[in-house]
Design a protein around this motif. Sequence first.
Motif, PDB file in Angstrom:
ATOM      1  N   LEU A   1      13.536  95.277 -39.092  1.00 33.55           N
ATOM      2  CA  LEU A   1      13.661  93.824 -39.017  1.00 33.55           C
ATOM      3  C   LEU A   1      15.042  93.362 -39.456  1.00 33.55           C
ATOM      4  N   ARG A   2      15.624  94.021 -40.445  1.00 30.27           N
ATOM      5  CA  ARG A   2      16.991  93.669 -40.872  1.00 30.27           C
ATOM      6  C   ARG A   2      17.999  93.930 -39.761  1.00 30.27           C
ATOM      7  N   ARG A   3      17.761  94.960 -38.959  1.00 27.03           N
ATOM      8  CA  ARG A   3      18.728  95.347 -37.929  1.00 27.03           C
ATOM      9  C   ARG A   3      18.425  94.747 -36.563  1.00 27.03           C
ATOM     10  N   ALA A   4      17.296  94.067 -36.432  1.00 32.25           N
ATOM     11  CA  ALA A   4      16.913  93.514 -35.131  1.00 32.25           C
ATOM     12  C   ALA A   4      17.904  92.442 -34.691  1.00 32.25           C
ATOM     13  N   ARG A   5      18.247  92.430 -33.420  1.00 28.79           N
ATOM     14  CA  ARG A   5      19.222  91.467 -32.905  1.00 28.79           C
ATOM     15  C   ARG A   5      18.586  90.122 -32.590  1.00 28.79           C
TER      16      ARG A   5
ATOM     17  N   GLY B   1      10.777  97.329 -56.537  1.00 30.81           N
ATOM     18  CA  GLY B   1      10.764  98.680 -56.008  1.00 30.81           C
ATOM     19  C   GLY B   1      10.301  98.786 -54.568  1.00 30.81           C
ATOM     20  N   VAL B   2       9.946  97.663 -53.963  1.00 23.65           N
ATOM     21  CA  VAL B   2       9.450  97.669 -52.574  1.00 23.65           C
ATOM     22  C   VAL B   2      10.569  97.169 -51.660  1.00 23.65           C
ATOM     23  N   PRO B   3      11.102  98.000 -50.768  1.00 22.49           N
ATOM     24  CA  PRO B   3      12.225  97.571 -49.918  1.00 22.49           C
ATOM     25  C   PRO B   3      11.939  96.321 -49.100  1.00 22.49           C
ATOM     26  N   LEU B   4      10.702  96.130 -48.655  1.00 19.90           N
ATOM     27  CA  LEU B   4      10.373  94.930 -47.883  1.00 19.90           C
ATOM     28  C   LEU B   4      10.683  93.671 -48.693  1.00 19.90           C
ATOM     29  N   PHE B   5      10.369  93.683 -49.972  1.00 21.13           N
ATOM     30  CA  PHE B   5      10.570  92.508 -50.806  1.00 21.13           C
ATOM     31  C   PHE B   5      12.032  92.355 -51.209  1.00 21.13           C
ATOM     32  N   THR B   6      12.705  93.450 -51.536  1.00 20.56           N
ATOM     33  CA  THR B   6      14.111  93.348 -51.925  1.00 20.56           C
ATOM     34  C   THR B   6      14.993  92.930 -50.749  1.00 20.56           C
ATOM     35  N   SER B   7      14.575  93.254 -49.533  1.00 20.75           N
ATOM     36  CA  SER B   7      15.339  92.855 -48.351  1.00 20.75           C
ATOM     37  C   SER B   7      15.090  91.409 -47.961  1.00 20.75           C
ATOM     38  N   ALA B   8      13.936  90.864 -48.345  1.00 21.52           N
ATOM     39  CA  ALA B   8      13.545  89.529 -47.886  1.00 21.52           C
ATOM     40  C   ALA B   8      14.451  88.439 -48.441  1.00 21.52           C
ATOM     41  N   GLY B   9      14.851  88.544 -49.715  1.00 17.89           N
ATOM     42  CA  GLY B   9      15.672  87.497 -50.320  1.00 17.89           C
ATOM     43  C   GLY B   9      16.971  87.242 -49.572  1.00 17.89           C
TER      44      GLY B   9
END
Length: 310
Positions: free
Chosen positions: A22-26, A203-211
């Motif tokens: 999701l972070r890399r999706a265009r 510790g969960v990448p989904l949450f750390t990436s969301a901010g």
Amino acid sequence: MTAPLLLASYLAVTAVPVSLLLRRARWVVYAPRTAIAVWFGLLSSWVGGAILLGCEVTEEAFGSGLWECCLEFFAEPGPSRHEAVPVAVGVVLVFGVPARVITLLLRDVLRRRRRQLRLAEALDVLGRPVKVGGGRVMAIDHECPAAYCVAARGGRIVLTTAALRTLPQSELSAVVAHEKAHLEGRHYLLTTAAASLARALPGVPLFTSAGPAVARLAEMAADDAAARGTRRETVARGLALLVAAQAGRRSAVGTTVLQASADHVAERINRLLDIGQVDGRRSVVAGAGWFVGLAVAPAFVIAGTAVFCC
């Protein structure tokens, strides 16, 4: 063990590879509001899956619900370590995770709300109303060109005197429209919630990436809203002029406001100039597919499996 394995697999896949994709999706660049909904849908689905997993762990281990297991565990003297592990896992997932998420979320929202109220009170004393593009904003004396909004007491859009001198009228109106979009879209609440969730489960990448992702998408959504009232080139030019003028100067704002800043500025300018070449409807459809496929459908399938098959 079907339901716990399905739940654990869903949580693992959503936490790491899905967040990376999701972070890399265009498509998120061209449908930022849809992308924000997808992020929060995944976060909610993950928390719900964790709660359900906690219930299923104790159900599989003892054949009874979590509450009954806890009562039996504490009532019997000297429980074995084998019995303690599934009960502890269930308690953490069912009670600990949502309690931490809700506590941090409420605390951060209330804390930042109080800070913004104090800032709004200071602006009412130090600022003066000026008319820009048919609307009224607050102007404050400062050597750093800046434009930002304060989501308190009805909302405030603030421009420094340096920004008023630096930006031409059309670009100034576009910047004001950008900040107005932040207020109308409640982006303050969205960015605060995403940052709080990242702190709740670091510790969960989904949450750390969301901010960071939600903050970036909120700026893009505000750019789109501003561009609807003028040309996209005007918004891009206003953003570029403002950020260029800020270089090497002390910032006029703190961390309690939303402002046009240098964060992802090159990406945002390129996006504003190139977005006309992309079919935005296809991006919205792609985002809706992500939302249904990764946030809604798996949750219903796993919940149904847990209830009816186990």
